[in-house]
Structures are given as structure tokens and as C-alpha cells.
Design a protein around this motif. Structure first.
Motif, mmCIF file in Angstrom:
data_model
loop_
_atom_site.group_PDB
_atom_site.id
_atom_site.type_symbol
_atom_site.label_atom_id
_atom_site.label_comp_id
_atom_site.label_asym_id
_atom_site.label_seq_id
_atom_site.Cartn_x
_atom_site.Cartn_y
_atom_site.Cartn_z
ATOM 1 N N MET A 1 -16.816 47.896 4.036
ATOM 2 C CA MET A 1 -16.385 46.686 5.099
ATOM 3 C C MET A 1 -16.649 46.875 6.406
ATOM 4 O O MET A 1 -16.580 48.136 6.773
ATOM 5 N N LEU A 2 -16.978 46.011 7.176
ATOM 6 C CA LEU A 2 -17.400 46.028 8.385
ATOM 7 C C LEU A 2 -16.155 46.169 9.407
ATOM 8 O O LEU A 2 -14.924 45.687 9.015
ATOM 9 N N ASP A 3 -15.901 47.245 10.304
ATOM 10 C CA ASP A 3 -14.964 47.383 11.239
ATOM 11 C C ASP A 3 -15.107 46.194 12.164
ATOM 12 O O ASP A 3 -15.745 46.541 13.428
ATOM 13 N N LEU A 4 -14.324 45.264 12.109
ATOM 14 C CA LEU A 4 -14.280 44.258 13.187
ATOM 15 C C LEU A 4 -13.595 44.487 14.385
ATOM 16 O O LEU A 4 -14.071 43.949 15.373
ATOM 17 N N ALA A 5 -12.737 45.491 14.501
ATOM 18 C CA ALA A 5 -12.084 45.712 15.697
ATOM 19 C C ALA A 5 -13.129 46.500 16.499
ATOM 20 O O ALA A 5 -13.143 46.291 17.700
ATOM 21 N N PHE A 6 -13.801 47.409 15.799
ATOM 22 C CA PHE A 6 -14.849 48.021 16.447
ATOM 23 C C PHE A 6 -15.795 47.166 17.009
ATOM 24 O O PHE A 6 -16.566 47.561 18.087
ATOM 25 N N ILE A 7 -16.219 46.251 16.422
ATOM 26 C CA ILE A 7 -17.462 45.096 16.686
ATOM 27 C C ILE A 7 -16.929 44.737 17.767
ATOM 28 O O ILE A 7 -17.726 44.437 19.001
ATOM 29 N N ARG A 8 -15.482 43.893 18.151
ATOM 30 C CA ARG A 8 -15.106 43.451 19.275
ATOM 31 C C ARG A 8 -15.063 44.436 20.340
ATOM 32 O O ARG A 8 -15.155 43.906 21.573
ATOM 33 N N LYS A 9 -14.766 45.726 20.064
ATOM 34 C CA LYS A 9 -14.597 46.776 21.274
ATOM 35 C C LYS A 9 -15.766 46.908 21.940
ATOM 36 O O LYS A 9 -15.986 46.818 23.261
ATOM 37 N N VAL A 10 -16.897 47.048 21.136
ATOM 38 C CA VAL A 10 -18.526 47.339 21.780
ATOM 39 C C VAL A 10 -19.247 46.144 22.116
ATOM 40 O O VAL A 10 -20.195 46.331 22.699
ATOM 41 N N ILE A 11 -18.579 44.926 21.908
ATOM 42 C CA ILE A 11 -19.563 43.964 22.251
ATOM 43 C C ILE A 11 -19.903 43.813 23.755
ATOM 44 O O ILE A 11 -21.262 43.409 24.152
ATOM 45 N N PRO A 12 -19.054 44.212 24.499
ATOM 46 C CA PRO A 12 -19.429 44.015 25.984
ATOM 47 C C PRO A 12 -20.651 45.014 26.382
ATOM 48 O O PRO A 12 -21.157 44.705 27.281
ATOM 49 N N LEU A 13 -20.563 46.121 25.614
ATOM 50 C CA LEU A 13 -21.650 47.048 25.817
ATOM 51 C C LEU A 13 -23.157 46.173 25.654
ATOM 52 O O LEU A 13 -24.046 46.833 26.365
ATOM 53 N N TYR A 14 -22.850 45.819 24.535
ATOM 54 C CA TYR A 14 -24.323 44.885 24.076
ATOM 55 C C TYR A 14 -24.589 43.818 25.117
ATOM 56 O O TYR A 14 -25.760 43.494 25.346
ATOM 57 N N VAL A 15 -23.680 43.111 25.555
ATOM 58 C CA VAL A 15 -23.818 42.028 26.631
ATOM 59 C C VAL A 15 -24.285 42.847 27.936
ATOM 60 O O VAL A 15 -25.293 42.335 28.383
ATOM 61 N N HIS A 16 -23.900 43.963 28.353
ATOM 62 C CA HIS A 16 -24.626 44.471 29.360
ATOM 63 C C HIS A 16 -25.891 45.108 29.220
ATOM 64 O O HIS A 16 -26.715 44.661 30.042
ATOM 65 N N ALA A 17 -26.053 45.468 28.146
ATOM 66 C CA ALA A 17 -27.742 46.000 27.616
ATOM 67 C C ALA A 17 -28.483 44.907 27.512
ATOM 68 O O ALA A 17 -29.639 45.073 27.816
ATOM 69 N N ALA A 18 -27.845 43.697 27.049
ATOM 70 C CA ALA A 18 -28.788 42.487 26.875
ATOM 71 C C ALA A 18 -29.217 42.111 28.272
ATOM 72 O O ALA A 18 -30.337 41.599 28.321
ATOM 73 N N GLY A 19 -28.256 41.984 29.090
ATOM 74 C CA GLY A 19 -28.573 41.618 30.625
ATOM 75 C C GLY A 19 -29.736 42.664 31.067
ATOM 76 O O GLY A 19 -30.543 41.982 31.870
ATOM 77 N N LEU A 20 -29.659 43.671 30.759
ATOM 78 C CA LEU A 20 -30.855 44.733 31.677
ATOM 79 C C LEU A 20 -31.782 44.537 30.741
ATOM 80 O O LEU A 20 -33.145 44.514 31.313
ATOM 81 N N THR A 21 -31.834 44.169 29.288
ATOM 82 C CA THR A 21 -33.120 44.008 28.630
ATOM 83 C C THR A 21 -33.819 42.641 29.208
ATOM 84 O O THR A 21 -35.181 42.596 29.226
ATOM 85 N N ILE A 22 -33.020 41.705 29.303
ATOM 86 C CA ILE A 22 -33.572 40.425 29.915
ATOM 87 C C ILE A 22 -34.228 40.628 31.094
ATOM 88 O O ILE A 22 -35.379 39.903 31.558
ATOM 89 N N SER A 23 -33.597 41.239 32.145
ATOM 90 C CA SER A 23 -33.973 41.403 33.485
ATOM 91 C C SER A 23 -35.590 41.968 33.420
ATOM 92 O O SER A 23 -36.570 41.748 34.233
ATOM 93 N N ILE A 24 -35.615 43.164 32.868
ATOM 94 C CA ILE A 24 -36.823 43.914 32.640
ATOM 95 C C ILE A 24 -37.619 43.115 32.053
ATOM 96 O O ILE A 24 -38.993 43.068 32.250
ATOM 97 N N GLY A 25 -37.212 42.552 30.776
ATOM 98 C CA GLY A 25 -38.316 41.765 30.230
ATOM 99 C C GLY A 25 -39.009 40.363 30.890
ATOM 100 O O GLY A 25 -40.052 40.125 30.914
ATOM 101 N N VAL A 26 -37.988 39.836 31.474
ATOM 102 C CA VAL A 26 -38.764 38.658 32.231
ATOM 103 C C VAL A 26 -39.582 39.128 33.392
ATOM 104 O O VAL A 26 -40.437 38.474 33.700
ATOM 105 N N THR A 27 -39.194 40.331 34.091
ATOM 106 C CA THR A 27 -40.053 40.707 35.205
ATOM 107 C C THR A 27 -41.208 41.143 34.600
ATOM 108 O O THR A 27 -42.389 40.843 35.332
#
Length: 221
Positions: free
Chosen positions: A1-27
Motif C-alpha cells: 500500500m502506498l504511504d499517503l501521509a508520506f506523499i502529502r508530506k513530500v509534495i511541496p518538494l516536487y512542486v519546488h523541483a517542478a518550478g526549477l525544471t520549468i524555469s530551466i526548460g523554458v529558458t
């Protein structure tokens, strides 16, 4: 079973990383498009010397993996005193790789324009630059849109190797979480979802742009 509590906890890390990915990707995509236009025009016009240089660049770029290019920028260049941050390496590497793909897509599109139409432009007194601007480019853009959109998606996917040069992108975050917490399923699931969210709008926009250019502004092809 997936650890939903862990997923909710680390989502902000992915959001921040996605922002960096988008920034570098668009440039990187914008710079690659600029490089592609210049190289495509050089090859289309067959400018002496420059044509050979551009051809060499395209072959070198398309026949070496982005990962190797990043290693060269990040680990080899400091040996001769040229140091760059991870972000700079990512942008330069993506531009170097994407520029060659954009160039070939644009060049092949330019060459689809019939010579008869170019001759017609000359007959009515248009200069060479005017022919390219008003006759060649509008038709070439219609043909180029699907290829350019495919290149953009390809370049966004290629950002997944940036973690190799210590860039805290989506892949870096996923590998870091797996190493720290051994939550492989959760980390990879969020990675897949993140890239899906990033690429879905590009896919939809690409389909809209293709319809717009093919059946809208420049008529039916």
C-alpha cells in the motif's frame, strides 16, 4: 500500500523541483529555438564556411547524449578554469542539444516551399529577405509546427538527466527520497505524475497550434 501521509508530506518538494525544471526548460527551449532559426537559415541559404560549421555542430549535438554534454560542461571545463553552476550547465546543455533539433526541423520545413513560389516573389519585385519573410516563412511554419512541438516535449523529458550534475530537479528529488526513506513506489509515482502534469498542457497546446496553423491563419495544407 502506498504511504499517503508520506506523499502529502513530500509534495511541496516536487512542486519546488517542478518550478526549477520549468524555469530551466523554458529558458533552454527559447534559446534553442533562437539557435535553431539562425542555423536553419544558414543551411537554407548555404552560406559558405558557416554552413560547414553549422553542419558540424548539428552532427556533434545530435550524436552525443545530453548526459555526456552535461558531464563535459560540469566536470571537464573546470579543468581549464571554466566553472559554471548546475543551472547554467543545464541551460547550456539543453540549448546545445535542442538547437540542433530545432535547426533540422526548421530547415526541412523551409525546403518544402516550392521554388516556383520563390520565383513568383522575384517576378513581382520582392527582395530576397522579403521573399523569406512573406513567402517562405509563413508556409514553412505551417509544416514545422508538429516537429517543433515534438522537439519541445523531447527537451522537457531530457531535463530528467539534470540530476547528474547536482541540479535539484524532479529526478534529483525522487532519487534523494528513495535513498533517504526507501519509499520507491511513492517517490516514482510522484515523479511520473509530475512529468505528466508538465507535459499534458504542452501536448494540448501543440494540438491546438497544429490545428491553428494548418487550418487557420495560413489556410489548409
Amino acid at each position: 500500500m502506498l504511504d499517503l501521509a508520506f506523499i502529502r508530506k513530500v509534495i511541496p518538494l516536487y512542486v519546488h523541483a517542478a518550478g526549477l525544471t520549468i524555469s530551466i526548460g523554458v529558458t533552454g527551449i527559447l534559446l534553442a529555438f533562437a539557435v535553431g532559426i539562425i542555423c536553419a537559415l544558414v543551411r537554407y541559404k548555404k552560406i559558405p564556411v558557416l554552413n560547414q560549421i553549422v553542419s558540424f555542430y548539428i552532427e556533434l549535438s545530435r550524436n552525443t547524449p545530453l548526459l555526456i554534454q552535461l558531464f563535459f560542461l560540469y566536470f571537464a571545463l573546470p579543468k581549464i578554469g571554466i566553472r559554471m553552476s548546475s543551472e547554467q550547465c543545464g541551460i547550456i546543455g539543453l540549448t546545445f542539444l535542442g538547437g540542433s533539433y530545432m535547426a533540422e526541423t526548421l530547415r526541412s520545413s523551409l525546403e518544402t516551399v516550392s521554388p516556383v513560389q520563390i520565383e513568383s516573389g522575384e517576378c513581382i519585385g520582392l527582395r530576397r529577405n522579403q521573399i523569406i519573410r512573406y513567402v517562405v516563412l509563413p508556409q514553412a511554419c505551417t509544416v514545422a509546427v508538429p516537429g517543433l512541438c515534438a522537439n519541445i516535449m523531447f527537451m522537457i523529458k531530457e531535463t530528467s538527466v539534470f540530476s547528474a550534475v547536482a541540479l535539484a530537479d524532479l529526478m534529483y528529488v525522487a532519487k534523494d527520497l528513495i535513498g533517504l526513506y526507501y519509499k520507491t513506489d511513492e517517490a516514482l509515482l510522484l515523479l511520473v505524475v509530475s512529468y505528466f502534469i508538465l507535459l499534458l498542457p504542452v501536448t494540448l497546446l501543440s494540438a491546438w497550434a497544429e490545428r491553428r496553423f494548418r487550418y487557420g491563419q495560413f489556410g489548409t495544407v
